[in-house]
Design a protein around this motif. Sequence first.
Motif, PDB file in Angstrom:
ATOM      1  N   VAL A  32      12.556   0.658  -2.735  1.00 28.60           N
ATOM      2  CA  VAL A  32      11.259   1.349  -2.852  1.00 28.60           C
ATOM      3  C   VAL A  32      11.461   2.862  -2.741  1.00 28.60           C
ATOM      4  CG1 VAL A  32       9.015   1.724  -1.765  1.00 28.60           C
ATOM      5  CG2 VAL A  32       9.888  -0.591  -1.995  1.00 28.60           C
ATOM      6  N   THR A  33      12.291   3.272  -1.810  1.00 24.90           N
ATOM      7  CA  THR A  33      12.551   4.705  -1.607  1.00 24.90           C
ATOM      8  C   THR A  33      13.147   5.321  -2.876  1.00 24.90           C
ATOM      9  OG1 THR A  33      12.921   4.248   0.739  1.00 24.90           O
ATOM     10  CG2 THR A  33      13.747   6.360  -0.091  1.00 24.90           C
ATOM     11  N   ILE A  86      13.658  -1.687   1.403  1.00 25.71           N
ATOM     12  CA  ILE A  86      13.421  -0.301   1.839  1.00 25.71           C
ATOM     13  C   ILE A  86      14.196   0.676   0.948  1.00 25.71           C
ATOM     14  CG2 ILE A  86      14.025   1.317   3.712  1.00 25.71           C
ATOM     15  CD1 ILE A  86      13.145  -1.037   5.662  1.00 25.71           C
ATOM     16  N   PRO A 133      13.441  11.409  -0.863  1.00 26.70           N
ATOM     17  CA  PRO A 133      13.759  10.153  -0.148  1.00 26.70           C
ATOM     18  C   PRO A 133      13.944  10.361   1.360  1.00 26.70           C
ATOM     19  CG  PRO A 133      15.600  10.844  -1.567  1.00 26.70           C
ATOM     20  CD  PRO A 133      14.447  11.748  -1.878  1.00 26.70           C
ATOM     21  N   GLN A 134      14.354  11.554   1.762  1.00 30.91           N
ATOM     22  CA  GLN A 134      14.614  11.780   3.196  1.00 30.91           C
ATOM     23  C   GLN A 134      13.364  11.624   4.058  1.00 30.91           C
ATOM     24  OE1 GLN A 134      17.515  11.660   4.468  1.00 30.91           O
ATOM     25  NE2 GLN A 134      18.208  11.499   2.369  1.00 30.91           N
ATOM     26  N   THR A 135      12.186  11.874   3.476  1.00 32.73           N
ATOM     27  CA  THR A 135      10.959  11.774   4.275  1.00 32.73           C
ATOM     28  C   THR A 135      10.066  10.599   3.825  1.00 32.73           C
ATOM     29  OG1 THR A 135       9.951  13.408   2.813  1.00 32.73           O
ATOM     30  CG2 THR A 135      10.892  14.229   4.877  1.00 32.73           C
ATOM     31  N   THR A 136      10.625   9.718   3.013  1.00 33.33           N
ATOM     32  CA  THR A 136       9.862   8.525   2.609  1.00 33.33           C
ATOM     33  C   THR A 136       9.945   7.470   3.710  1.00 33.33           C
ATOM     34  OG1 THR A 136      10.196   8.936   0.252  1.00 33.33           O
ATOM     35  CG2 THR A 136       9.730   6.663   0.896  1.00 33.33           C
ATOM     36  N   VAL A 137       8.781   7.017   4.149  1.00 30.07           N
ATOM     37  CA  VAL A 137       8.711   6.020   5.225  1.00 30.07           C
ATOM     38  C   VAL A 137       8.239   4.681   4.632  1.00 30.07           C
ATOM     39  CG1 VAL A 137       7.523   5.389   7.371  1.00 30.07           C
ATOM     40  CG2 VAL A 137       8.190   7.773   6.965  1.00 30.07           C
ATOM     41  N   VAL A 138       8.949   3.621   4.979  1.00 25.66           N
ATOM     42  CA  VAL A 138       8.564   2.279   4.524  1.00 25.66           C
ATOM     43  C   VAL A 138       8.444   1.370   5.742  1.00 25.66           C
ATOM     44  CG1 VAL A 138       9.131   0.324   3.021  1.00 25.66           C
ATOM     45  CG2 VAL A 138       9.886   2.618   2.385  1.00 25.66           C
ATOM     46  N   VAL A 139       7.301   0.718   5.901  1.00 23.29           N
ATOM     47  CA  VAL A 139       7.098  -0.205   7.016  1.00 23.29           C
ATOM     48  C   VAL A 139       6.785  -1.592   6.457  1.00 23.29           C
ATOM     49  CG1 VAL A 139       5.579  -0.791   8.951  1.00 23.29           C
ATOM     50  CG2 VAL A 139       6.332   1.576   8.632  1.00 23.29           C
ATOM     51  N   GLY A 177      11.746   1.774   7.736  1.00 27.01           N
ATOM     52  CA  GLY A 177      12.736   2.537   6.978  1.00 27.01           C
ATOM     53  C   GLY A 177      12.339   3.985   6.836  1.00 27.01           C
ATOM     54  N   ASN A 226       0.859  -1.183   0.000  1.00 24.99           N
ATOM     55  CA  ASN A 226       0.000   0.000   0.000  1.00 24.99           C
ATOM     56  C   ASN A 226       0.891   1.228   0.000  1.00 24.99           C
ATOM     57  OD1 ASN A 226      -1.693   2.084   2.042  1.00 24.99           O
ATOM     58  ND2 ASN A 226      -2.844   1.123   0.409  1.00 24.99           N
ATOM     59  N   MET A 272       7.149  12.815   0.701  1.00 31.09           N
ATOM     60  CA  MET A 272       6.871  12.175   2.000  1.00 31.09           C
ATOM     61  C   MET A 272       5.921  10.989   1.894  1.00 31.09           C
ATOM     62  SD  MET A 272       4.657  15.295   3.338  1.00 31.09           S
ATOM     63  CE  MET A 272       5.650  16.216   2.146  1.00 31.09           C
ATOM     64  N   PRO A 273       6.151  10.111   0.929  1.00 36.31           N
ATOM     65  CA  PRO A 273       5.243   8.956   0.814  1.00 36.31           C
ATOM     66  C   PRO A 273       5.342   8.024   2.033  1.00 36.31           C
ATOM     67  CG  PRO A 273       6.673   9.148  -1.131  1.00 36.31           C
ATOM     68  CD  PRO A 273       7.222  10.072  -0.095  1.00 36.31           C
ATOM     69  N   TYR A 274       4.267   7.270   2.226  1.00 36.70           N
ATOM     70  CA  TYR A 274       4.256   6.215   3.246  1.00 36.70           C
ATOM     71  C   TYR A 274       3.928   4.907   2.535  1.00 36.70           C
ATOM     72  CZ  TYR A 274       2.650   3.097   6.856  1.00 36.70           C
ATOM     73  OH  TYR A 274       2.495   2.000   7.646  1.00 36.70           O
ATOM     74  N   VAL A 275       4.807   3.938   2.738  1.00 37.77           N
ATOM     75  CA  VAL A 275       4.637   2.645   2.060  1.00 37.77           C
ATOM     76  C   VAL A 275       4.536   1.536   3.103  1.00 37.77           C
ATOM     77  CG1 VAL A 275       5.649   1.021   0.411  1.00 37.77           C
ATOM     78  CG2 VAL A 275       6.029   3.487   0.131  1.00 37.77           C
ATOM     79  N   ASN A 276       3.515   0.715   2.979  1.00 36.22           N
ATOM     80  CA  ASN A 276       3.358  -0.427   3.874  1.00 36.22           C
ATOM     81  C   ASN A 276       3.428  -1.697   3.037  1.00 36.22           C
ATOM     82  OD1 ASN A 276       1.016  -2.364   5.337  1.00 36.22           O
ATOM     83  ND2 ASN A 276       2.510  -1.448   6.675  1.00 36.22           N
ATOM     84  N   LYS A 295       0.925   5.329  -0.026  1.00 37.05           N
ATOM     85  CA  LYS A 295       0.156   6.564   0.143  1.00 37.05           C
ATOM     86  C   LYS A 295       1.027   7.735  -0.274  1.00 37.05           C
ATOM     87  CE  LYS A 295      -3.322   5.433   3.603  1.00 37.05           C
ATOM     88  NZ  LYS A 295      -3.274   3.973   3.750  1.00 37.05           N
ATOM     89  N   ASN A 323      12.385  -3.370  10.407  1.00 39.87           N
ATOM     90  CA  ASN A 323      11.277  -3.337   9.448  1.00 39.87           C
ATOM     91  C   ASN A 323      10.775  -1.929   9.159  1.00 39.87           C
ATOM     92  OD1 ASN A 323      11.582  -6.061   9.914  1.00 39.87           O
ATOM     93  ND2 ASN A 323       9.402  -6.504  10.002  1.00 39.87           N
TER      94      ASN A 323
END
Lengths: 67, 67, 67, 67, 67, 67
Positions: free
Chosen positions: C25-26, C22, C37-43, E53, B5, C1-5, B7, E51
């Motif tokens: 994807v970033t 991670i 990329p600095q504010t891209t979060v991947v969980v 990033g 997912n 600042m995307p958020y990826v799960n 966002k 997990n």
Amino acid sequence: MPYVNIKITKDGTSPEKKAEVIRGVTKLLAEVLGKNPQTTVVVIEEIETDNWGIGGATVTTRRKQGR
Amino acid sequence: MPYVNIKITKDGTSPEKKAEVIRGVTKLLAEVLGKNPQTTVVVIEEIETDNWGIGGATVTTRRKQGR
Amino acid sequence: MPYVNIKITKDGTSPEKKAEVIRGVTKLLAEVLGKNPQTTVVVIEEIETDNWGIGGATVTTRRKQGR
Amino acid sequence: MPYVNIKITKDGTSPEKKAEVIRGVTKLLAEVLGKNPQTTVVVIEEIETDNWGIGGATVTTRRKQGR
Amino acid sequence: MPYVNIKITKDGTSPEKKAEVIRGVTKLLAEVLGKNPQTTVVVIEEIETDNWGIGGATVTTRRKQGR
Amino acid sequence: MPYVNIKITKDGTSPEKKAEVIRGVTKLLAEVLGKNPQTTVVVIEEIETDNWGIGGATVTTRRKQGR
């Protein structure tokens, strides 16, 4: 660097109210958990009442029934 | 069969760009983790800038301030 | 600042592989969408095979059946 | 008090069908897991076919190709 | 009846702190948006630093580097 | 190709019960919405009662109070 996702029903919430929620949640996580507010992400999603169910019925139906 | 997912803020990203992201993530998970691309699902959600907060402020506000 | 799960089955994926996902994807979101990329979060979330279903059966069952 | 999130492609699903899904999932979790239907929350999200990928391609593209 | 999902890194946060976050978010949504606290659901998920990033690197790596 | 995420409290739900939920949800979406069961994905997440809040209190606390 917490990530917070808030889902509410789509009811015309103003940008000011949404900004206030974002500010408040970010502050709360900083104060209670010591999280860095600069990297705290909050995403609000507004969901149509036809698409939100509780107690087995949609919010649209519940509101019509005065619940 | 991973589920991904993504966002992002709603900024008029073209269908071609979104297709490229979907293709790229699927390929990455196949190459790095050996996941079957045929059953990899990627869902992109585009969020209004009023509804996305970072550092305690909405993206709408941050952009107005040139941040 | 995307958020990826990213949700995958729990199969002992190494920290190195997860770091590679991670990173990849970033990089992809920076290159294709121009995201910072600095504010891209991947969980990444690893899910037990008993808790993952596809085609109406759990992955545990499907693997026992050689699917 | 389960929370269920259902993501489907945006294809003009009627409010009645969505209500039926909400009713059905709530009933299922009550019958199988003994969960209280009064506090079961179900949220349906409808995703544009440009934003949904499987097998590395968007649903928009797959449908054009008759897949 | 909002639904809130909070993801944080797994760092031994105490049950008391988590209860305080739940209480605070519920109160905030009642005060700012007028949401009914009785049906507000908050789910906290704690994610291993391997997990999570940000900036293309895992939190595990960033902490080793003193970032 | 729906994606369903079900969050429940961690209460020792058996693999058989989880398989039954997965089977039931997949069947429901096929029957009501005509979705292809072969590509329907269901992910169940079990959340510690310390991490689940409703009405501003954790489930752990509510159970101690007999609620």
